[in-house]
Design a protein around this motif. Sequence first.
Motif, mmCIF file in Angstrom:
data_model
loop_
_atom_site.group_PDB
_atom_site.id
_atom_site.type_symbol
_atom_site.label_atom_id
_atom_site.label_comp_id
_atom_site.label_asym_id
_atom_site.label_seq_id
_atom_site.Cartn_x
_atom_site.Cartn_y
_atom_site.Cartn_z
ATOM 1 N N ASP A 3 0.816 -1.215 0.000
ATOM 2 C CA ASP A 3 0.000 0.000 0.000
ATOM 3 C C ASP A 3 0.854 1.272 0.000
ATOM 4 O O ASP A 3 0.553 2.202 -0.755
ATOM 5 C CB ASP A 3 -0.942 -0.005 1.214
ATOM 6 N N PRO A 4 1.908 1.374 0.815
ATOM 7 C CA PRO A 4 2.734 2.589 0.752
ATOM 8 C C PRO A 4 3.367 2.813 -0.622
ATOM 9 O O PRO A 4 3.483 3.952 -1.072
ATOM 10 C CB PRO A 4 3.802 2.342 1.819
ATOM 11 N N GLN A 5 3.765 1.735 -1.303
ATOM 12 C CA GLN A 5 4.333 1.884 -2.639
ATOM 13 C C GLN A 5 3.284 2.405 -3.619
ATOM 14 O O GLN A 5 3.579 3.237 -4.491
ATOM 15 C CB GLN A 5 4.893 0.542 -3.126
ATOM 16 N N ILE A 6 2.056 1.916 -3.471
ATOM 17 C CA ILE A 6 0.970 2.405 -4.323
ATOM 18 C C ILE A 6 0.700 3.878 -4.036
ATOM 19 O O ILE A 6 0.428 4.668 -4.951
ATOM 20 C CB ILE A 6 -0.293 1.557 -4.109
ATOM 21 N N ALA A 7 0.797 4.279 -2.773
ATOM 22 C CA ALA A 7 0.600 5.687 -2.417
ATOM 23 C C ALA A 7 1.658 6.571 -3.085
ATOM 24 O O ALA A 7 1.349 7.647 -3.613
ATOM 25 C CB ALA A 7 0.645 5.853 -0.897
ATOM 26 N N LEU A 8 2.914 6.122 -3.067
ATOM 27 C CA LEU A 8 3.968 6.893 -3.710
ATOM 28 C C LEU A 8 3.785 6.919 -5.223
ATOM 29 O O LEU A 8 4.067 7.938 -5.874
ATOM 30 C CB LEU A 8 5.335 6.306 -3.355
ATOM 31 N N MET A 9 3.306 5.818 -5.792
ATOM 32 C CA MET A 9 2.998 5.804 -7.221
ATOM 33 C C MET A 9 1.872 6.791 -7.528
ATOM 34 O O MET A 9 1.898 7.491 -8.550
ATOM 35 C CB MET A 9 2.598 4.396 -7.667
ATOM 36 N N MET A 10 0.909 6.869 -6.638
ATOM 37 C CA MET A 10 -0.200 7.811 -6.774
ATOM 38 C C MET A 10 0.316 9.250 -6.826
ATOM 39 O O MET A 10 -0.083 10.050 -7.682
ATOM 40 C CB MET A 10 -1.158 7.605 -5.588
ATOM 41 N N LEU A 11 1.249 9.584 -5.929
ATOM 42 C CA LEU A 11 1.824 10.920 -5.901
ATOM 43 C C LEU A 11 2.640 11.184 -7.162
ATOM 44 O O LEU A 11 2.566 12.275 -7.751
ATOM 45 C CB LEU A 11 2.705 11.082 -4.657
ATOM 46 N N GLY A 12 3.422 10.195 -7.589
ATOM 47 C CA GLY A 12 4.225 10.364 -8.796
ATOM 48 C C GLY A 12 3.374 10.567 -10.042
ATOM 49 O O GLY A 12 3.676 11.423 -10.880
ATOM 50 N N LEU A 13 2.285 9.791 -10.166
ATOM 51 C CA LEU A 13 1.395 9.943 -11.315
ATOM 52 C C LEU A 13 0.741 11.322 -11.319
ATOM 53 O O LEU A 13 0.561 11.931 -12.377
ATOM 54 C CB LEU A 13 0.325 8.852 -11.294
ATOM 55 N N PHE A 14 0.389 11.805 -10.133
ATOM 56 C CA PHE A 14 -0.209 13.132 -10.057
ATOM 57 C C PHE A 14 0.751 14.196 -10.592
ATOM 58 O O PHE A 14 0.355 15.070 -11.373
ATOM 59 C CB PHE A 14 -0.598 13.457 -8.618
ATOM 60 N N ILE A 15 2.011 14.122 -10.202
ATOM 61 C CA ILE A 15 2.995 15.098 -10.675
ATOM 62 C C ILE A 15 3.163 15.003 -12.192
ATOM 63 O O ILE A 15 3.252 16.018 -12.895
ATOM 64 C CB ILE A 15 4.344 14.880 -9.959
ATOM 65 N N VAL A 16 3.154 13.765 -12.721
ATOM 66 C CA VAL A 16 3.262 13.578 -14.172
ATOM 67 C C VAL A 16 2.081 14.229 -14.879
ATOM 68 O O VAL A 16 2.240 14.955 -15.876
ATOM 69 C CB VAL A 16 3.348 12.078 -14.516
ATOM 70 N N PHE A 17 0.868 13.990 -14.377
ATOM 71 C CA PHE A 17 -0.326 14.559 -15.007
ATOM 72 C C PHE A 17 -0.329 16.083 -14.936
ATOM 73 O O PHE A 17 -0.811 16.751 -15.849
ATOM 74 C CB PHE A 17 -1.591 13.997 -14.349
ATOM 75 N N VAL A 18 0.200 16.637 -13.852
ATOM 76 C CA VAL A 18 0.284 18.100 -13.736
ATOM 77 C C VAL A 18 1.183 18.661 -14.825
ATOM 78 O O VAL A 18 0.845 19.649 -15.489
ATOM 79 C CB VAL A 18 0.802 18.500 -12.336
ATOM 80 N N PHE A 19 2.339 18.018 -15.036
ATOM 81 C CA PHE A 19 3.259 18.505 -16.058
ATOM 82 C C PHE A 19 2.709 18.283 -17.467
ATOM 83 O O PHE A 19 3.113 18.987 -18.400
ATOM 84 C CB PHE A 19 4.616 17.823 -15.918
ATOM 85 N N LEU A 20 1.793 17.343 -17.623
ATOM 86 C CA LEU A 20 1.158 17.132 -18.924
ATOM 87 C C LEU A 20 0.065 18.158 -19.202
ATOM 88 O O LEU A 20 -0.455 18.222 -20.316
ATOM 89 C CB LEU A 20 0.571 15.714 -18.998
ATOM 90 N N GLY A 21 -0.298 18.928 -18.178
ATOM 91 C CA GLY A 21 -1.253 20.016 -18.386
ATOM 92 C C GLY A 21 -2.686 19.699 -18.028
ATOM 93 O O GLY A 21 -3.592 20.463 -18.382
ATOM 94 N N PHE A 22 -2.945 18.607 -17.324
ATOM 95 C CA PHE A 22 -4.309 18.285 -16.932
ATOM 96 C C PHE A 22 -4.779 19.268 -15.849
ATOM 97 O O PHE A 22 -3.973 19.732 -15.040
ATOM 98 C CB PHE A 22 -4.399 16.854 -16.394
ATOM 99 N N PRO A 23 -6.077 19.598 -15.817
ATOM 100 C CA PRO A 23 -6.598 20.469 -14.749
ATOM 101 C C PRO A 23 -6.325 19.862 -13.376
ATOM 102 O O PRO A 23 -6.686 18.708 -13.116
ATOM 103 C CB PRO A 23 -8.103 20.538 -15.034
#
Length: 472
Positions: A3-23
């Motif tokens: 679960d902690p690894q999935i949480a960190l993946m969740m945070l990493g994906l969020f940062i990726v989506f932000v840089f891709l320009g998603f709202p």
Amino acid sequence: MTDPQIALMMLGLFIVFVFLGFPIAFTLMAMGIGFGYYAYFEERRMWREYFRLDETASWWDSTSTYIEGFFNNRIFDLFVNQTYTVMSNEVLTAVPLFLFMGYIVERANIVDRLFTTLNIASKNIPGSMGVAALITCALFATATGIVGAVVTLMGLLALPAMLKARYDRSFASGIICAGGTLGILIPPSIMLIVYAAASNVSIVRLYAGALLPGLTLVALYLTYVVGRSILQPSVAPRPTAEEVPDVPMGKLLLMIVTSFVPLAFLIFAVLGSILFGLATPTEAASIGALGGILLAFIYRAMTWQRLRESVYLTLRTTAMVCWLFVGSYTFSAVFSYLGGEHVISEFVQGLDLTPVQFLIMAQIIIFLLGWPLEWSEIIIIFVPIFLPLLVFFEIDPLFFGVLVALNLQTSFLTPPMAMSAYYLKGIAPPEVKLTQIFAGCMPFLFCVIVAMVLMYLFPQIVFYLPELFYGS
């Protein structure tokens, strides 16, 4: 994966989506709900497995229970509750009222009168036009709290006047950019309200704590402007009689009374009523909004179109802030439930940092986040990650909040993503290059760093007024 690894993946994906320009707000909500499905669905698995072990249970009963558990996932309860919590937050109620006050003041034709008056009143000071522009920016930014509006309006008003007076392009541009960002630090600041809602710090104590650091930064800016004008007169020539005419003292006093006093009185009335406990921030913001409307009527600047624009912009900005809170609360709740917050906390604590080292590390991270993100996103999404660590390092969240507000000044001034520079470039004359604006911002960026160092060395700059007004 744990679960902690999935949480960190969740945070990493969020940062990726932000840089891709998603709202950002909708990305937070979508990822919170999506990963929340896994987080809370996993919690029900043990109960469903126990049900399947029951020999009397049929295949249909087991399947229907599984489907019911899937569609009755508690992430929806969490999302609804977080939405209601944000919309009923009494601290956030002040946000639309302060925004409305700012948008009304912006459209009340006060700034041109104020700049003209201050320019005449300070004509004997070295760099007088820069001093007048900086003080006008500080007052206007404090009244509005909207960086883009202040930089744009002052760029249209003061920058051409300074260029006509033979001011150095970089010097003049830096004054406008730096002065326009002061509204997110000096109370009554929208950013401090958002931080108070995110951290549960008293907004009244936060306003009191941010006042002296804000004035310290203004004093450093003014010192730089006057000092450089003395040491290098070519960057800020003294105005001629044609550029700044002589005005009789009586007429000058009348100009000050009609331009400087009303806006200053509105700001001090709103801020003073909060600091002295005469009104809550929401009540003071209501009075400020009413005062802004009255000022617009007094200056004969109130029209139906301007009122409509102010209401529309207020609603749009308020909705953005509130939905960011909803998405952030949902995202952070799932992130914490999966153990991500605990992993980050253990990692930072394992670095064996001193409180000062932790503060420096946190401020460097926030400084870097200020390049791609707005201040609202940093305060609502990333600052709460640091808040649980403040207890471990014995750091007052009031001090941390003021330090963050001061740090975020740099996000508007640091190339290559200095938003103040881009706001100014959008309306500046063609001969003013972006590189010149960047160069003009750098000395003011150094002033911000000096102010942060002063806060580290003398924390009473932050704590003096809160302790004076409200005790330890």
